[in-house]
Design an enzyme around this catalytic site. Structure first.
Site, PDB file in Angstrom:
ATOM      1  N   TYR A 182      -5.870   5.291   1.058  1.00 23.72           N
ATOM      2  CA  TYR A 182      -5.896   6.569   1.791  1.00 23.72           C
ATOM      3  C   TYR A 182      -7.296   7.170   1.838  1.00 23.72           C
ATOM      4  O   TYR A 182      -7.547   8.106   2.614  1.00 23.72           O
ATOM      5  CB  TYR A 182      -4.969   7.579   1.105  1.00 23.72           C
ATOM      6  CG  TYR A 182      -5.541   8.104  -0.199  1.00 23.72           C
ATOM      7  CD1 TYR A 182      -6.229   9.315  -0.250  1.00 23.72           C
ATOM      8  CD2 TYR A 182      -5.435   7.371  -1.374  1.00 23.72           C
ATOM      9  CE1 TYR A 182      -6.777   9.782  -1.431  1.00 23.72           C
ATOM     10  CE2 TYR A 182      -5.971   7.828  -2.558  1.00 23.72           C
ATOM     11  CZ  TYR A 182      -6.644   9.034  -2.585  1.00 23.72           C
ATOM     12  OH  TYR A 182      -7.206   9.477  -3.760  1.00 23.72           O
ATOM     13  N   HIS A 235      -5.317   2.144  -5.805  1.00 21.81           N
ATOM     14  CA  HIS A 235      -4.673   3.207  -5.015  1.00 21.81           C
ATOM     15  C   HIS A 235      -5.715   3.958  -4.196  1.00 21.81           C
ATOM     16  O   HIS A 235      -5.845   5.185  -4.266  1.00 21.81           O
ATOM     17  CB  HIS A 235      -3.923   4.172  -5.938  1.00 21.81           C
ATOM     18  CG  HIS A 235      -2.813   4.909  -5.246  1.00 21.81           C
ATOM     19  ND1 HIS A 235      -1.683   5.336  -5.900  1.00 21.81           N
ATOM     20  CD2 HIS A 235      -2.666   5.314  -3.958  1.00 21.81           C
ATOM     21  CE1 HIS A 235      -0.882   5.960  -5.060  1.00 21.81           C
ATOM     22  NE2 HIS A 235      -1.466   5.962  -3.865  1.00 21.81           N
ATOM     23  N   THR A 236      -6.438   3.195  -3.380  1.00 18.23           N
ATOM     24  CA  THR A 236      -7.565   3.752  -2.649  1.00 18.23           C
ATOM     25  C   THR A 236      -7.426   3.638  -1.134  1.00 18.23           C
ATOM     26  O   THR A 236      -8.322   4.043  -0.401  1.00 18.23           O
ATOM     27  CB  THR A 236      -8.880   3.076  -3.110  1.00 18.23           C
ATOM     28  OG1 THR A 236      -9.998   3.785  -2.616  1.00 18.23           O
ATOM     29  CG2 THR A 236      -8.939   1.629  -2.632  1.00 18.23           C
ATOM     30  N   GLU A 262       0.711   2.211 -12.929  1.00 17.54           N
ATOM     31  CA  GLU A 262      -0.709   2.451 -12.649  1.00 17.54           C
ATOM     32  C   GLU A 262      -1.220   3.733 -13.303  1.00 17.54           C
ATOM     33  O   GLU A 262      -2.424   3.908 -13.512  1.00 17.54           O
ATOM     34  CB  GLU A 262      -0.963   2.526 -11.141  1.00 17.54           C
ATOM     35  CG  GLU A 262      -0.340   3.737 -10.460  1.00 17.54           C
ATOM     36  CD  GLU A 262      -0.565   3.747  -8.951  1.00 17.54           C
ATOM     37  OE1 GLU A 262      -1.098   4.751  -8.454  1.00 17.54           O
ATOM     38  OE2 GLU A 262      -0.210   2.761  -8.285  1.00 17.54           O
ATOM     39  N   THR A 313       0.841  -1.198   0.000  1.00 23.92           N
ATOM     40  CA  THR A 313       0.000   0.000   0.000  1.00 23.92           C
ATOM     41  C   THR A 313       0.876   1.249   0.000  1.00 23.92           C
ATOM     42  O   THR A 313       0.408   2.339   0.320  1.00 23.92           O
ATOM     43  CB  THR A 313      -0.953   0.025   1.220  1.00 23.92           C
ATOM     44  OG1 THR A 313      -0.176  -0.099   2.423  1.00 23.92           O
ATOM     45  CG2 THR A 313      -1.969  -1.091   1.160  1.00 23.92           C
ATOM     46  N   GLY A 314       2.161   1.065  -0.348  1.00 26.20           N
ATOM     47  CA  GLY A 314       3.098   2.178  -0.354  1.00 26.20           C
ATOM     48  C   GLY A 314       3.192   2.825  -1.718  1.00 26.20           C
ATOM     49  O   GLY A 314       2.424   3.731  -2.051  1.00 26.20           O
ATOM     50  N   ARG A 315       4.123   2.334  -2.541  1.00 23.66           N
ATOM     51  CA  ARG A 315       4.295   2.820  -3.904  1.00 23.66           C
ATOM     52  C   ARG A 315       4.577   1.624  -4.810  1.00 23.66           C
ATOM     53  O   ARG A 315       5.333   0.723  -4.442  1.00 23.66           O
ATOM     54  CB  ARG A 315       5.441   3.834  -3.996  1.00 23.66           C
ATOM     55  CG  ARG A 315       5.156   5.182  -3.365  1.00 23.66           C
ATOM     56  CD  ARG A 315       4.088   5.949  -4.142  1.00 23.66           C
ATOM     57  NE  ARG A 315       3.828   7.261  -3.580  1.00 23.66           N
ATOM     58  CZ  ARG A 315       2.907   7.514  -2.656  1.00 23.66           C
ATOM     59  NH1 ARG A 315       2.190   6.506  -2.165  1.00 23.66           N
ATOM     60  NH2 ARG A 315       2.702   8.749  -2.221  1.00 23.66           N
TER      61      ARG A 315
END
Length: 343
Positions: free
Chosen positions: A316, A313-314, A281, A250-252
């Site tokens: 956050y 990328h959700t 992405e 869940t980082g990069r």
């Protein structure tokens, strides 16, 4: 000088009432989603800010919308080119607040060379930490396969039993605010926890990265993306992981060598992966591809695997974190204005 919002772990940023010294200012908000715009219209007037709200990302074609405002705020979903940064400086922009923790979508060094300071924001680490634990649980309980079968009205048990977190060793790579929050949650599940960071920031058992990979049943990535951490888990390191282990990211996306990961998954050496971020992405995540198929063979290969979960990328994206992001982006700009008033 770096103008970064103070780290916050669950409190509002205090912007709902302006301080007596608050600077009345105009700020252009680029790449502003509808939910961000709603919050901006609520909060900005209370702190003396006149926001110019632009739905499109900043680019050469809309730089003029920043004229008259020394500060702008940008989203993280689109790259900002160096020519655009130069054009922004020509329009009088001196500060960019990116509404994200990371700043890999623009060249901070180049921005500084043309006279633009860049600041990121802090938001509740709980949003990503909660999501990370959810992905871990879904991965080790084979949730993707279960949901797919039920969607086809196949209600039989799967052939592979799930695992319990209390029986597993979890390796946390990166122990900043988010990594630490993940560790706090894992303690509640009774997992054995290993950690790796250039600076030991928690009371967890810190070990060298290769040792963490060798012992961990789950490896979760929370380190920033830099030149040193690009492909931190490369083919060699993935090859040193425990057979049957899971990777959560869940980082990069570029922290992982995706081709090496695919080979390990397709060969059955790894047990699975749960990925909220991916290499490449850009141009895929945050778009509707129902009638415009994804062309990336790598993404399609990953999605075809029953033991790979992909989300766009959700991690956050919660109500609390969104408010933190908007308020702290405003606060960054106000701090810059107050500390750099022109005589």
């Amino acid at each position: 000088m770096s103008y970064r919002a103070a780290a916050r772990t669950g409190h509002r940023s205090g912007l709902l009432a302006p301080a007596p010294s608050a600077v009345r200012s105009g700020i252009t908000f680029y790449g502003c989603e509808k939910d961000e715009a709603v919050l901006l219209r609520e909060v900005a007037p209370r702190v003396g800010v006149r926001p110019t709200i632009i739905a499109e990302p900043v680019c050469d074609a809309n730089v003029e919308l920043a004229i008259g405002n020394r500060c702008i705020s940008i989203g993280h979903k689109s790259q900002v080119s160096n020519p655009t940064l130069l054009a922004l400086r020509g329009a009088g922009v001196e500060y960019i607040s990116t509404r994200s923790i990371g700043d890999n979508h623009l060249d901070v060094t180049y921005a500084a060379s043309v006279g633009i300071a860049v600041g990121n924001v802090a938001y509740s680490p709980d949003s990503v930490a909660d999501y990370t634990l959810m992905l871990m649980l879904m991965a080790v309980r084979h949730a993707k396969s279960v949901i797919r079968r039920v969607d086809m009205h196949d209600y039989r048990l799967g052939e592979v039993r799930g695992k319990e977190l209390r029986d597993l060793t979890v390796g946390v790579v990166g122990t900043g605010r988010i990594g630490t929050a993940v560790i706090d949650r894992l303690r509640g599940f009774g997992s054995r926890i290993l950690a790796n960071d250039s600076r030991a920031k928690t009371s967890a058992d810190h070990v060298p990265l290769d040792e963490l990979l060798r012992q961990s049943d789950i490896v979760t990535l929370h380190t920033p993306l830099t030149a040193d951490t690009h492909h931190l888990l490369d083919r060699r390191r993935i090859g040193r992981m425990k057979p049957g282990a899971f990777i959560v990211n869940t980082g990069r996306g570029p922290l992982l060598d995706t081709e090496a990961l695919l080979d390990a998954l397709e060969s059955g050496r790894l047990g699975g992966a749960a990925l909220d971020v991916l290499e490449g992405e850009e141009g895929i995540f945050y778009t509707d591809r129902r009638t415009n198929p994804v062309e990336s063979e790598t993404v399609l290969r990953l999605q075809s695997l029953p033991n790979v979960l992909i989300t766009p990328h959700t991690a956050y994206y919660t109500e609390h974190a969104l408010r933190d992001t908007i308020e702290n982006s405003l606060l960054n700009c106000l701090n810059f204005e107050s500390e750099n008033q022109h005589g």
